[in-house]
Design a protein around this motif. Structure first.
Motif, PDB file in Angstrom:
ATOM      1  N   PRO A  88       0.802  -1.238   0.000  1.00  0.00           N
ATOM      2  CA  PRO A  88       0.000   0.000   0.000  1.00  0.00           C
ATOM      3  C   PRO A  88       0.829   1.279   0.000  1.00  0.00           C
ATOM      4  O   PRO A  88       0.373   2.308  -0.501  1.00  0.00           O
ATOM      5  CB  PRO A  88      -0.833  -0.119   1.280  1.00  0.00           C
ATOM      6  N   PRO A 134      -4.542  -4.902   0.223  1.00  0.00           N
ATOM      7  CA  PRO A 134      -4.588  -3.438   0.314  1.00  0.00           C
ATOM      8  C   PRO A 134      -4.238  -2.888   1.685  1.00  0.00           C
ATOM      9  O   PRO A 134      -3.830  -1.723   1.792  1.00  0.00           O
ATOM     10  CB  PRO A 134      -6.044  -3.116  -0.055  1.00  0.00           C
ATOM     11  N   CYS A 138      -9.568 -11.417  -6.383  1.00  0.00           N
ATOM     12  CA  CYS A 138      -9.141 -10.117  -5.866  1.00  0.00           C
ATOM     13  C   CYS A 138      -9.287 -10.057  -4.342  1.00  0.00           C
ATOM     14  O   CYS A 138      -9.975 -10.864  -3.728  1.00  0.00           O
ATOM     15  CB  CYS A 138      -9.980  -9.009  -6.497  1.00  0.00           C
ATOM     16  N   HIS A 193     -11.386  -4.215  -0.834  1.00  0.00           N
ATOM     17  CA  HIS A 193     -10.584  -2.997  -0.830  1.00  0.00           C
ATOM     18  C   HIS A 193     -10.026  -2.649   0.543  1.00  0.00           C
ATOM     19  O   HIS A 193      -9.054  -1.888   0.633  1.00  0.00           O
ATOM     20  CB  HIS A 193     -11.407  -1.839  -1.398  1.00  0.00           C
ATOM     21  N   ASP A 252     -13.295  -7.979  -8.894  1.00  0.00           N
ATOM     22  CA  ASP A 252     -13.416  -6.821  -8.010  1.00  0.00           C
ATOM     23  C   ASP A 252     -14.654  -6.978  -7.146  1.00  0.00           C
ATOM     24  O   ASP A 252     -15.627  -7.632  -7.532  1.00  0.00           O
ATOM     25  CB  ASP A 252     -13.502  -5.518  -8.818  1.00  0.00           C
ATOM     26  N   ARG A 285     -16.641  -1.306  -2.888  1.00  0.00           N
ATOM     27  CA  ARG A 285     -16.174  -0.935  -1.551  1.00  0.00           C
ATOM     28  C   ARG A 285     -17.231  -1.127  -0.474  1.00  0.00           C
ATOM     29  O   ARG A 285     -16.889  -1.374   0.685  1.00  0.00           O
ATOM     30  CB  ARG A 285     -15.662   0.514  -1.574  1.00  0.00           C
ATOM     31  N   ASP A 303      -5.944   2.652 -10.315  1.00  0.00           N
ATOM     32  CA  ASP A 303      -5.391   2.915  -8.986  1.00  0.00           C
ATOM     33  C   ASP A 303      -6.453   2.634  -7.925  1.00  0.00           C
ATOM     34  O   ASP A 303      -7.623   2.377  -8.230  1.00  0.00           O
ATOM     35  CB  ASP A 303      -4.855   4.346  -8.892  1.00  0.00           C
ATOM     36  N   ARG A 304      -6.037   2.659  -6.667  1.00  0.00           N
ATOM     37  CA  ARG A 304      -6.924   2.210  -5.604  1.00  0.00           C
ATOM     38  C   ARG A 304      -8.057   3.177  -5.327  1.00  0.00           C
ATOM     39  O   ARG A 304      -9.000   2.851  -4.621  1.00  0.00           O
ATOM     40  CB  ARG A 304      -6.094   1.944  -4.344  1.00  0.00           C
ATOM     41  N   ASP A 305      -7.976   4.386  -5.894  1.00  0.00           N
ATOM     42  CA  ASP A 305      -9.083   5.333  -5.774  1.00  0.00           C
ATOM     43  C   ASP A 305      -9.984   5.315  -6.995  1.00  0.00           C
ATOM     44  O   ASP A 305     -10.987   6.015  -7.036  1.00  0.00           O
ATOM     45  CB  ASP A 305      -8.551   6.755  -5.556  1.00  0.00           C
TER      46      ASP A 305
END
Length: 712
Positions: A92, A136, A181, A184, A263, A266, A360-362
């Motif tokens: 991370p 993550p 995956c 998050h 995925d 969130r 990206d993670r956002d």
């Protein structure tokens, strides 16, 4: 020369799991788990295009704690100077990378800092590592291994310091599991487990079931139960890496070709799945509270990581070739229930496809890798709206091909795995477009120590007899005058949907060092040239693909320096099939052939292969029942009387994708007809050879064989 024959595999492997999910219900109650992990999820029957989620699922996985297997680098035996590093996953903070490296002679799990060489081997077991994923929250590293080098894989996790190693899925005899995956927040990992509702499936020599039965399966103890092959099931679960909560079922499908969780939104409401056989992959959006499919869309073959949700899950970024020749970046807008509201193309190119997509993670920037006639082009984009990927910046690359992209907290500083014609696979850091090789990757000058330098290939564009444009790369042996006719080896890739890329191949390097040219073509069915080209070999188009091999050989002679009297052909997997087919359809074109893990008879292949591979193969080659006559015509064994030249067949001992019997029967039939034939079986290897000693034996044996048979 090593020659051996293996006995046929025993009937049945493994036994039923000791613990099954009760009525398909899995509930997690551990304190501190993510909200959606605590939710009770039922396996319900949900209508799908072409199928139904069955009510029974494969038994959920159970964590199995293992002893720590981290080893200090200074305690290892002498490491290979020329090694490969690939499949990076970044922590991370963007400072450390977990990756696969074969510097001990087998692909294993390592970690190291981006800016230093203080690397650590986290799992010293000899089982090859296939995939890697850092959680993550930074607490765990998940990875997939192939015990014994075979095709039945398992999913493990370990702490970054090497402690807490455990098997998360696939640990039972005969079982198999695949990595999905992370959620998050890092609290859970998605895994797919393969098997039958009553335990790991056993192949009994009959054709693997390709569709679910029209009647309920026979009950245990019923004589029909012993007579009827069990349907194979793929089931996807969320599991906690420390086993603190019960697994949560996400999806289950009988007779599935593939099923991977790409995925999880969130808030845990939605899951993105990739399913289906090769050539007919689909992206599915599934609601977690009732497992209902709310959106489906075709996606491209190739990399399984097809896309991701934005943070609010109102938008799905997807790599797809929906209604187009080449894959592009799609934006799919979703309502609160996950239903599709609109669809638009956010990034595309006219003559090349999107090969790799990493967000990206956002979810606010993306790294896009495009396949431009076999060479990668990389760009960083900022998706800002469904119909606009926003401004993009090209990232220069020091080598030709990107095989994996890992994002970091800085969107302009991705980490990528690179391969090239003049280097071993390595991991590079690309901050603001500056290419920095990680210190633990091999140096370019160490690509082939103590031997001739690597050869950069030149592109070739053969034309098939029906006018279809083909492709490929030609490697000229060093030291040979440009116009001098040379002995040449045609090497045919697998797939069929793989593509020949300009990357360093130790096999080619070995052949070139013997004074043999190498031509590696892309016949119809290969990827990289558009959907129509991939589908051009379906059905009876397979006969045209066999003719493509002959046309490519003719092109190498007429347009290149290949000697028409000194040609050999070799290939792996589907390429191995094409070798056998070319030798019996064009018996006077080549002096010898080396088929590696190739199919010789489609009837025996479908009877022995993995059921999920049979599902994919039926779409590519033909259905083993409805297309029986076509498959017989396409089988090299049906024309074995035409074989005229010596054959060296090579196979992995534990190959269950294309069982070793495919090579055995071809070699046996050749010998019965008085043709020189030998079989090399590589121990502790499966369909893909991964160990350095096995690869070395294979390369030298094949090169010795070809060199002897192409001698003047």
């Amino acid at each position: 020369m090593t020659e051996t024959f293996l006995p046929p595999p025993p009937d049945g492997t493994g036994g039923p799991r000791e613990r099954a999910a009760a009525n398909g219900v899995e509930t997690a109650r551990a304190e501190g788990a993510a909200p959606f992990v605590r939710t009770c999820v039922r396996a319900v029957a949900t209508e799908l295009p072409g199928g139904v989620w069955p009510a029974e699922a494969q038994p959920s996985p159970e964590p199995l704690l293992l002893p720590d297997a981290a080893v200090p680098v200074d305690a290892l035996p002498r490491l290979l100077v020329s090694h490969g590093c690939w499949y990076p996953s970044v922590d991370p903070d963007g400072r450390h990378v977990a990756f696969v490296c074969d510097r001990t002679g087998v692909p294993q799990l390592w970690t190291g800092p981006l800016g230093g060489d203080d690397v650590h081997l986290l799992d010293a077991d000899p089982h090859p590592v296939v995939e890697v994923s850092w959680s993550p929250d930074g607490q765990w590293i998940a990875y997939t291994t192939a015990p014994g080098g075979g095709e039945h894989t398992r999913v493990l996790c370990v702490r970054p310091d090497g402690t807490g190693r455990r098997i998360l899925a696939g640990g039972e005899p005969g079982g198999s599991a695949h990595l999905g995956c992370w959620t998050h927040d890092g609290s859970a990992l998605a895994v797919t487990v393969a098997g039958t509702p009553r335990g790991p499936a056993a192949r009994d020599g009959r054709t693997a079931l390709l569709t679910a039965p029209s009647h309920p399966p026979a009950a245990a103890g019923d004589p029909a139960a012993a007579a009827e092959p069990l349907p194979r099931t793929l089931s996807a679960y969320l599991v906690t890496p420390d086993g603190s909560a019960a697994p949560v079922l996400l999806a289950s499908e009988r007779d599935a070709a593939s099923l991977r969780v790409c995925d999880v939104s969130r808030d845990g409401r939605l899951v993105l799945l990739r399913r289906g056989p090769r050539g007919r992959r689909e992206a599915l959006v599934v609601r977690t509270h009732d497992l209902r499919v709310t959106c489906e869309m075709p996606v491209a073959d190739g990399d399984p990581w097809i896309g991701a949700f934005t943070p609010d899950a109102r938008l799905l970024w997807l790599r797809s070739d929906h209604a187009r020749e080449h894959a592009a970046l799609y934006a799919v807008t979703l309502d609160r229930q996950g239903r599709r509201l609109s669809l638009s193309v956010a990034a595309e190119r006219d003559d090349s496809g999107l090969e790799l997509l990493a967000l990206d993670r956002d979810g606010r920037s993306a790294v896009l890798s495009w396949n431009v006639r076999g060479v990668s082009e990389l760009e960083v984009a900022a998706p800002t709206a469904p119909d606009n990927a926003g401004p993009s910046r090209a990232v220069p690359l020091p080598h030709e091909v990107v095989t994996k992209v890992a994002v970091t907290p800085d969107p302009d500083a991705p980490v990528v795995a690179l391969s090239g014609s003049l280097r071993r696979p390595g991991v590079w850091w690309l901050p603001q477009g500056t290419a920095l090789r990680t210190p633990w990757s091999s140096r370019d000058e160490d690509v082939a120590p103590g031997s001739h330098p690597p050869v950069r290939p030149v592109p070739m564009r053969p034309v098939a007899r029906d006018g279809l444009d083909l492709g490929g790369w030609y490697y000229r042996a060093p030291g040979r005058p440009p116009t001098e006719p040379a002995p040449c080896v045609l090497h045919l890739h697998g797939g069929p949907e793989e593509q020949e890329r300009p990357v360093f191949d130790p096999l080619y390097h070995e052949l070139l060092g013997r004074g043999l040219d190498v031509f590696a073509p892309d016949v119809r069915g290969s990827s990289g040239y558009g959907r129509s080209f991939v589908d051009a070999d379906l059905g009876r188009g397979r006969f045209a693909a066999i003719d493509d091999v002959a046309d490519c050989a003719s092109h190498a002679v007429l347009e290149g320096p290949a000697d028409p009297h000194r040609l050999a052909v070799m290939g792996h997997s589907y390429g191995g099939y094409l070798v056998m087919a070319s030798l019996v359809w064009h018996p006077y074109l080549f002096r010898t052939g080396v088929p590696v893990c190739g199919i010789s008879d489609f009837t025996t292949f479908f009877a022995g292969t993995e059921p999920w591979l049979a599902r994919s193969a039926a779409y590519k080659y033909g259905h083993p029942e409805r297309d029986r006559e076509l498959l017989h015509e396409l089988s090299p064994m049906s024309r074995i009387d035409a074989l005229r030249v010596p054959v060296l067949a090579v196979h992995g001992e534990h190959d269950s994708n294309v069982p070793p019997g495919e090579s055995e029967q071809f070699v046996r039939a050749a010998r019965e007809r008085g043709v020189e034939a030998q079989l090399l079986v590589l121990r502790d290897e499966g369909h893909d050879f991964r160990r350095a000693d096995s690869l070395r034996t294979f390369r030298r044996t094949a090169a010795d064989w070809i060199q002897r048979h192409l001698a003047d």
